[in-house]
Design a protein around this motif. Structure first.
Motif, short mmCIF file in Angstrom:
data_model
loop_
_atom_site.label_atom_id
_atom_site.label_comp_id
_atom_site.label_asym_id
_atom_site.label_seq_id
_atom_site.Cartn_x
_atom_site.Cartn_y
_atom_site.Cartn_z
N TYR A 52 0.75 -1.09 -0.42
CA TYR A 52 -0.22 0.29 -0.14
C TYR A 52 0.85 1.47 0.24
N THR A 53 1.26 2.02 -1.28
CA THR A 53 1.98 3.23 -1.64
C THR A 53 1.37 3.76 -2.05
N ALA A 54 1.66 5.24 -1.24
CA ALA A 54 0.77 6.62 -2.05
C ALA A 54 1.56 8.19 -1.86
N ASP A 55 1.83 8.69 -2.53
CA ASP A 55 2.52 9.58 -2.30
C ASP A 55 1.69 11.12 -2.36
N PHE A 56 1.55 11.13 -0.89
CA PHE A 56 0.44 12.10 -0.44
C PHE A 56 1.63 13.21 -0.82
N PRO A 57 0.64 14.79 -0.83
CA PRO A 57 1.31 16.15 -0.65
C PRO A 57 1.90 16.84 0.38
N GLN A 58 3.40 17.00 0.28
CA GLN A 58 4.12 17.05 1.76
C GLN A 58 3.33 18.62 2.33
N ALA A 59 2.36 19.10 1.73
CA ALA A 59 2.18 20.24 2.03
C ALA A 59 1.43 20.78 3.02
N LEU A 60 0.24 19.24 3.17
CA LEU A 60 -0.45 19.19 3.87
C LEU A 60 -0.45 19.15 5.14
N ILE A 61 1.03 18.81 5.98
CA ILE A 61 2.03 18.86 6.98
C ILE A 61 1.80 20.81 8.00
N ALA A 62 2.28 20.89 6.22
CA ALA A 62 2.43 22.16 7.09
C ALA A 62 1.04 23.09 7.43
N THR A 63 -0.42 22.81 6.49
CA THR A 63 -1.19 23.57 6.38
C THR A 63 -1.93 23.31 7.46
#
Length: 276
Positions: free
Chosen positions: A41-52
């Motif tokens: 199970y892999t996915a390239d989630f946006p890391q910008a979500l962490i900051a927001t």
């Protein structure tokens, strides 16, 4: 500063922000990463979500808690300075013929120290207002009010008595401001929102961490969930320690410092004796 002392203080500070929650979330995120990698199970989630979604709200909460701590420090300083001003007035403003039989400087000093000790007992480890201890503090303010009125007997004029009453009024107002920090913490909904994301993010992002296995060796890929867990949970712990600046649990908590205040009066008495 001695290097051993510095290392000791640094270790003590880290222990306060790295606790069982940090370890628990770290192991959960490692487990989620392993399971996602094992089952593909892999996915390239946006890391910008962490900051927001996480970093901005928690940093806002930390800044808000820190500003409240600074306001409490200012109020505490005004309470201490107000008591010292009343002491100076009791010592210096009266008619010189009463200097040898003026009981008020000593009474003001004792009352200042009693007030500060009562304030310390009221605030330390209090997560909500203790009505009984609050009444004790206000009884000290009442004693101050009576004492100021009695100062007319040593030649202090009515206009000066009025000024001393203003000092007392400022001390009471500052105590109320310090008390409001307990009654009205930083936004509860924002803190709840931050906690949900902080504790769930390292687990939810398991597929993202598993996705990095193709870019890093297996060992280095497990470093990411560890770092994210440590950073985010540690930020939450910092915010919690700042939330109540009186409970003496955090490194940046407010110390009432009654002994130092007592020493200040002793130093003032010594300087007065020398000048006299």
């Amino acid at each position: 500063m001695n290097s051993k002392v510095y290392v000791g203080k640094l270790y003590s500070s880290l222990i306060k922000i790295i606790n069982y929650k940090t370890i628990t979330i770290t192991f959960l995120s490692l487990g989620a990463t392993y399971i996602c990698h094992h089952f593909g199970y892999t996915a390239d989630f946006p890391q910008a979500l962490i900051a927001t979604a996480i970093v901005f709200p928690i940093v806002f909460s930390i800044n808000s808690a820190y500003q409240r701590r600074e306001a409490a420090l200012k109020s505490l300083a005004q309470i201490k300075s107000g008591g010292l001003c009343i002491y100076y007035a009791a010592r210096d403003w009266g008619d010189p013929k009463f200097d040898q039989n003026n009981p008020f400087p000593e009474r003001v000093k004792s009352l200042c120290l009693e007030l500060l000790m009562d304030i310390e007992l009221f605030f330390i480890a209090q997560e909500e207002i203790d009505t009984q201890r609050e009444q004790v503090v206000y009884s000290r303010f009442s004693d101050f009010s009576k004492l100021i009125r009695e100062m007319r007997t040593v030649g202090i004029t009515p206009s000066e008595i009025s000024r001393l009453s203003q000092y007392l009024n400022k001390m009471i107002m500052c105590f109320e401001e310090m008390k409001l920090i307990i009654s009205y913490p930083t936004p509860i909904t924002l803190r709840a929102y931050s906690k949900v994301f902080i504790f769930s993010f390292p687990i939810i992002y398991g597929p993202f961490f598993a996705h990095t296995f193709k870019d890093y060796t297996n060992g280095l890929s497990y470093v990411l969930p560890i770092l994210y867990s440590f950073v985010l949970v540690s930020l939450d712990n910092i915010q919690e320690h700042l939330e109540n600046p009186y409970d003496q649990l955090g490194e940046d908590d407010i110390r009432i410092e009654v002994k130092e205040y007592m020493k200040l009066f002793v130093d003032q008495e010594k300087s007065w004796d020398i000048s006299a």
